[in-house]
Design an enzyme around this catalytic site. Sequence first.
Site, PDB file in Angstrom:
ATOM      1  N   GLU A 322      49.057   6.977  12.174  1.00 42.10           N
ATOM      2  CA  GLU A 322      48.368   7.555  13.337  1.00 42.10           C
ATOM      3  C   GLU A 322      49.335   7.514  14.509  1.00 42.10           C
ATOM      4  O   GLU A 322      49.714   6.438  14.950  1.00 42.10           O
ATOM      5  CB  GLU A 322      47.086   6.776  13.636  1.00 42.10           C
ATOM      6  N   CYS A 360      45.335   7.013  22.694  1.00 40.56           N
ATOM      7  CA  CYS A 360      45.861   7.980  21.726  1.00 40.56           C
ATOM      8  C   CYS A 360      44.983   9.223  21.617  1.00 40.56           C
ATOM      9  O   CYS A 360      45.473  10.300  21.282  1.00 40.56           O
ATOM     10  CB  CYS A 360      46.040   7.326  20.362  1.00 40.56           C
TER      11      CYS A 360
END
Length: 637
Positions: A322, A360
């Site tokens: 990720e 994020c």
Amino acid sequence: MVFASSQAAQIEDAVSGSPLSWFVLLFTLISATALFISVQYLLRRPKTEPAVTYSIARPLQLQHDYQWETKDKTVKATDPEVVRGRIFPRCPADGRRLGPPIDPADSSDIDAAITAASHAQARWCQTTFAERRRVLLTLQRYVLDHQDDIVAACCLDSGKTKIDACFGEILVTVEKLKWTIEHGEKALLPSKRPTNLLMCYKSNTVLYEPLGVVAACVSWNYPFHNFISPIISALFAGNAIVVKPSEQTCWSSQYFLKIVRGALHACNHSPMLVQNAICLPDVADYLTKHPGISHITFIGSREVAHKVCASAAVPLTPVTVELGGKDPAIVLDDDKTVKNLAEIAAILLRGTFQSAGQNCIGIERTIALPMIHDLLLSHVLPKIRAIRLGSILLSPAHSPVDMGSMISARALPRLESLISTAVAQGAILHCGGQRYLHPEYPEGTYFQPTLLSNVHPEMEIAQTELFAPVFLLMKAKTVEEAIELANSTPYALGASVFGHNSADVEKCVRQVKAGMVSVNDFGAYYACSMPFGGVKGSGYGRFGGEEGLRALSNIKSVCEDALWARWLGIGTNIPPKLQYPVSGHGWQVCKGVVGTGYAIEWREWVNSIVGLLAALSRSDDKGEGNQEVGGQLEKTP
């Protein structure tokens, strides 16, 4: 007795009555049997025992009587976290030292951690789901009861505000705990799979078995949640785990490790199931290429991901990656959306400035259509200018701060350069755009809340993940152009769409390249425990939800004879014509088998069966047959 006699009489009447009465009686008996079996199942299924209350020592820095150092009590904002191989933890909001330096692990420490975890996992993998649920429930109870301390630790280590920590650390953690407790077992139970005509006597099952010891290398932006989240999934899947936190927030990870181990110990399980590997990059490479690790979850930058994946490729360890994103928020301009501008703006501001933009799935680009663009700009500008910066733990209660600090000063020159370059290329800077020297916390690392409009996709700032408190506003003439702008970066993690024209909203949801999309919201998918991850430059694989649990499992396919087939003595037998040495008619038998199982039209299927039976019934000449020599069929005399 009267009641029993009456019931007996009714049954006797039913038995001696019409076929319909027989049907009613049979249906009643089947229903009663099914009810009985269901009740027995509910009574006998494993139950989760209540949570266990436990306590651990609070970090000294969280105690009210803690005496902060008076000599050299702060660290300059530009000072590095690592000096001569030792980690010096600091509070980025005000520069306070967070205790003595931390000595990072070396390769022998990594070996010892993996060995200890492996030994503990050998027993843990035999536990029931009920036992694992009890550990998670005990952990959830502790988090709920001690969230003030956990939030304070996060604020000290990362510089965020309490509200940001509540949303990004506590809420999402207890959501993941609750989801896993309620739905985790269903995701990992054996799964029955369909069979086919040729294999109709087979029973197919997929098992989800523990992998062993897994690892997680996590980022600093959510020190508690990023540390705990992979632990929750790993433990419930029957694994042990080694977590490598960022050196920038490793101070609080020591406290969080005690919380998890406390829950394991309180439930009579080995605390060694969870290991905390505080180490520097060279030793982290030793961890990620270690043959004792069965899976790696990596959360971080693309640059580091290349190194992690190359390292993991040595023992062929699978990695879930990720890597953040450049998440767009498309704002449509239908009448209802324009009317709800204030509510939409509030979500956009939260999505952009949550944790000082160090998120994020934070909103990095707001793409607005013409009828709402100028209205949105005029609405958010005064609110961004009014955002108050500071250290929440040192600010008076009557004067709270809205936004905390950046994690360090290293990114500030890059941000200033990107913004000044964008302005030179035509972007309009409405406020902010540079670092902020706080009058009360001069050693804090702050960046001014920034608003840029007239941003175009050719600008570097529109292509680079900022991870900062910067509201980028872009204008799109049409829905199609908005989608094109949304897809114009190398990233594709999350996205948001705001609008009430269902056709336009659906078009955006379908055509925006992303791993996750929220409609009229920001990041809602994460608060619902859906699978989390992206595509393109945002990584691959998923954690969270059923997919996340299964990613930490050995997915084992089991094909066996069905129970009814075993009762009837049916199983796989190689036809004599296909046994070695094969018959000259073996090829015709094979064609008949394939046609019987997979013919498309019914005539073709009938012909295949006829051909198969004919081939099986033919007798082979003992002195003559087809024999394969050198890849070709030759006639033997």
